[in-house]
Design a protein around this motif. Structure first.
Motif, PDB file in Angstrom:
ATOM      1  N   UNK A 113       0.816  -1.211   0.000  1.00  0.00           N
ATOM      2  CA  UNK A 113       0.000   0.000   0.000  1.00  0.00           C
ATOM      3  C   UNK A 113       0.845   1.254   0.000  1.00  0.00           C
ATOM      4  N   UNK A 114       1.910   1.254   0.770  1.00  0.00           N
ATOM      5  CA  UNK A 114       2.806   2.416   0.815  1.00  0.00           C
ATOM      6  C   UNK A 114       3.484   2.604  -0.550  1.00  0.00           C
ATOM      7  N   UNK A 115       3.898   1.506  -1.164  1.00  0.00           N
ATOM      8  CA  UNK A 115       4.550   1.592  -2.474  1.00  0.00           C
ATOM      9  C   UNK A 115       3.573   2.135  -3.522  1.00  0.00           C
ATOM     10  N   UNK A 116       2.368   1.601  -3.548  1.00  0.00           N
ATOM     11  CA  UNK A 116       1.388   2.067  -4.527  1.00  0.00           C
ATOM     12  C   UNK A 116       0.989   3.520  -4.274  1.00  0.00           C
ATOM     13  N   UNK A 117       0.868   3.874  -2.999  1.00  0.00           N
ATOM     14  CA  UNK A 117       0.515   5.253  -2.667  1.00  0.00           C
ATOM     15  C   UNK A 117       1.553   6.238  -3.132  1.00  0.00           C
TER      16      UNK A 117
END
Length: 47
Positions: free
Chosen positions: A37-41
């Motif tokens: 999620x952090x990477x996609x965000x």
């Protein structure tokens, strides 16, 4: 340490891992989800 002591501690550790495998799997899954999620965000907010 004798070889018998090493084998006893290894058996005890493997028993603990076997008993708590589902908890370790759950924690690992949550961590991977948060990292994804952090990477996609960050990837989606970059111009």
């Amino acid at each position: 340490m004798t070889m018998q002591a090493v084998m006893k501690s290894y058996k005890g550790l493997s028993l603990l891992v076997w008993l708590n495998w589902d908890r370790l799997f759950t924690v690992g899954t949550v961590i991977v989800g948060l990292l994804a999620g952090a990477f996609l965000g960050t990837a989606l907010t970059q111009p």
